[in-house]
Design a protein around this motif. Structure first.
Motif, short mmCIF file in Angstrom:
data_model
loop_
_atom_site.label_atom_id
_atom_site.label_comp_id
_atom_site.label_asym_id
_atom_site.label_seq_id
_atom_site.Cartn_x
_atom_site.Cartn_y
_atom_site.Cartn_z
N LEU A 48 32.41 -16.54 10.91
CA LEU A 48 31.35 -15.55 10.79
C LEU A 48 30.61 -15.69 9.46
CD1 LEU A 48 30.03 -13.17 12.23
CD2 LEU A 48 31.74 -11.68 11.19
N ALA A 49 31.36 -15.99 8.39
CA ALA A 49 30.72 -16.19 7.08
C ALA A 49 29.77 -17.39 7.11
CB ALA A 49 31.80 -16.38 6.02
N LYS A 50 30.15 -18.46 7.81
CA LYS A 50 29.27 -19.62 7.90
C LYS A 50 27.97 -19.27 8.63
CE LYS A 50 29.01 -24.35 9.70
NZ LYS A 50 27.76 -24.08 10.46
N LEU A 51 28.07 -18.53 9.75
CA LEU A 51 26.87 -18.14 10.47
C LEU A 51 25.96 -17.26 9.63
CD1 LEU A 51 28.42 -17.33 13.99
CD2 LEU A 51 27.16 -19.38 13.32
N LEU A 52 26.56 -16.32 8.91
CA LEU A 52 25.75 -15.42 8.07
C LEU A 52 25.12 -16.16 6.90
CD1 LEU A 52 28.09 -12.29 7.99
CD2 LEU A 52 25.96 -12.54 9.25
N ALA A 53 25.86 -17.09 6.30
CA ALA A 53 25.32 -17.84 5.17
C ALA A 53 24.17 -18.74 5.61
CB ALA A 53 26.42 -18.66 4.52
N ASP A 54 24.32 -19.39 6.76
CA ASP A 54 23.23 -20.25 7.24
C ASP A 54 21.97 -19.43 7.54
OD1 ASP A 54 24.96 -22.35 7.04
OD2 ASP A 54 25.47 -22.40 9.18
#
Length: 547
Positions: A415-421
């Protein structure tokens, strides 16, 4: 407009890789951040299956050996209003979902820390609240995309409950998970619905945890009193949260006797009341009375006369549980309910070093099962009981929403990767807010790695590389990065979504607080010694006389 204030487009550059050292040493802009740091510092070592435990001394002076955040937070005496708000929100998560208490505390603390950085970068509080609200909505919208498995309606729930019950305080987790899965599966209705009160838990000290077993019917810790010790058929049960006898047995009374005949026929009013109350119970068909309160000897003798089995219990929780299963209310007075609870038979049974009373139904219509927990120590039984309730609550959640997320921090990292992207591509305050949520979510796998004894920086670097490469099932294991699907570590989507929503709501409330004002009670005004205030007012002032 102040030309020195940073624009929203400049905020990501101002924030990452982080504020300068002078900014980090400034006073907190969020007055609640220090309280959240303190509360999280207490809970963080207990987070995850490899967390530590604490010796907790309660307000009553009892020493409790526990690693459960719910027990720790419930026993803390907090003075800071922000800490109390965060504690209450986390305990509400336990009340509704049964799990995720530490998750709420740690995520809320991390989000507040990131909000502090946004404020230091120059983002106004009003825009911070709007950006955090938008980031919360985006996070909750992306979370269901990470669900990779579901519990089928005809599938054994053991694999879904094992990771929930495999806590750091539980030995023989696999055996106990099998018992919980069997009990939940047997108590589930034909239409797929499940009520948690259909599975009872009876804790009996003595023996080992592998001696735990399932009993048909409902077993409660209680002691039969009187001569009637069992009802073999057609039990009609009444529940009383009061004394079994007069409300005030020691109330003073005065009798007026005018003749020797009155003396022979004399009986106190309480004796007459007791006989009348017990007779009314028998007339209503009640033959089992479960009492949480004092039992008078005269009342007990009347119950024996009418063939009523009287059971004394100490736990209000078990009495409420009986009320839910039997469908009869708790009576605050010794009055027969309109509809007594019905079961086939009621009988005592020795379990280890204790005695339990079993309420049993016909085999085809048993509305409840009881998981009898055995253990040598109170601490071990307390941890096992908490794990069992976690498993029952998790099964209840899965019956409503069967979707499962990868556990062991894998869902948080994905989820952190999706939000960061997404946050890196957005302009305005929403972009930095998404990046802040991503940073906060990464702190949870870091806590798991720290409690597992791993090198946090190296472990987080390996997990980040795995998720950047598209391996969304990479999580934290006891020896490093693991594939959570192969290890069978799962989290319920409904529980995780509720925890995210609860933590975000607390942060949105605390992010706009600029100061904590404590209003103390003013000292009591001194009363005028004169009982007639009007006369005192009409008196001449001594100051006036000196003029």
């Amino acid at each position: 407009m102040d030309s020195g204030a940073p624009s929203p487009q400049e905020l990501p550059q101002r924030l990452w890789p982080g504020p300068s050292g002078s900014a980090a040493e400034e006073k907190h802009l969020l007055s609640s951040l220090a309280a959240a740091h303190t509360l999280a510092r207490i809970i963080r070592p207990c987070y995850g299956p490899h967390g530590l435990q604490k010796l907790l001394v309660t307000a009553k002076g009892e020493t409790v050996f526990t690693g459960y955040a719910t027990a720790i937070l419930g026993a803390l005496d907090l003075e800071h209003p922000a800490a109390r708000l965060l504690r209450d929100a986390a305990l509400s998560q336990a009340q509704h979902s049964g799990d995720g208490v530490a998750f709420v505390v740690l995520l809320a603390e991390a989000l507040l820390a990131q909000a502090e950085r946004l404020l230091q970068a120059g983002l106004p509080r009003a825009q911070l609240r709007e950006a955090y609200a938008a980031a919360t909505a985006e996070t909750l919208a992306l979370l269901p995309l990470l669900a990779v498995r579901s519990l089928g309606p005809l599938e054994d729930p053991f694999w879904a409950l094992h990771s929930v019950m495999n806590t750091h305080t539980l030995s023989h987790a696999e055996y106990l998970t099998k018992l919980v899965a069997q009990a939940c599966w047997s108590a589930k209705e034909l239409d797929g619905t499940f009520r948690p009160e259909q599975v009872g838990v009876c804790v009996v000290q003595g023996g080992q945890l592998e001696d735990s077993c399932l009993l048909p019917g409902l077993a409660v810790r209680g002691t039969p009193r009187g001569q009637v010790t069992m009802v073999q058929r057609g039990a009609r049960v009444a529940l009383f949260d009061c004394a079994f006898g007069p409300a005030c047995p020691k109330a003073p009374s005065k009798a007026r006797l005018s003749s020797p005949t009155d003396l022979l026929r004399f009986r106190t009013g309480s004796d007459i009341l007791i006989e009348r109350q017990v007779a009314q119970l028998a007339a209503a068909g009640v033959n089992v009375a479960v009492v949480r309160g004092d039992i008078e000897e005269k009342s007990l003798s009347q119950a024996d006369k009418y063939g009523i089995m009287v059971i004394e219990v100490k736990s209000l929780r078990e009495l409420v549980f009986l009320s839910e299963v039997l469908g009869t209310p708790l009576m605050p007075h010794l009055v027969a309910p309109q509809e007594p609870g019905k079961c086939q038979q009621v009988y005592p049974q020795e379990l280890g070093e204790g005695l339990a009373v079993v309420f049993q139904w016909e085999p085809a219509g048993t509305p409840a099962l009881t998981l009898v927990l055995r253990g040598a120590t109170k601490e071990g039984l307390r941890g096992a009981e908490q794990a069992v309730y976690h498993g029952i609550d998790a099964f209840s959640q899965l019956c409503q929403d069967p979707r499962l997320l990868p556990g062991a921090g894998a869902a948080e990292m994905a989820l952190a990767k999706l939000l960061a992207d997404k946050g890196s591509a957005l302009e305005g305050p929403t972009g930095p807010a998404l990046l802040a949520f991503a940073q906060a979510l990464r702190s949870l796998p870091a806590a798991l790695a720290e409690n597992a004894g791993l090198a946090v920086s190296a472990g987080m670097a390996d997990m980040t590389a795995s998720h950047q490469a598209g391996h969304c099932l990479a999580g934290v294991g006891p020896e490093g990065v693991i594939n959570v699907a192969q290890e069978g570590v799962w989290d319920a989507l409904a529980t995780k979504a509720r925890g995210l929503r609860t933590a975000a709501e607390v942060v949105l409330q605390l992010a706009t607080v600029d100061e904590i004002v404590l209003a103390k009670d003013s000292p009591a005004r001194q009363q005028d010694s004169d009982p007639h205030p009007r006369r005192a007012k009409d008196r001449a002032s001594p100051v006036g006389r000196n003029k």
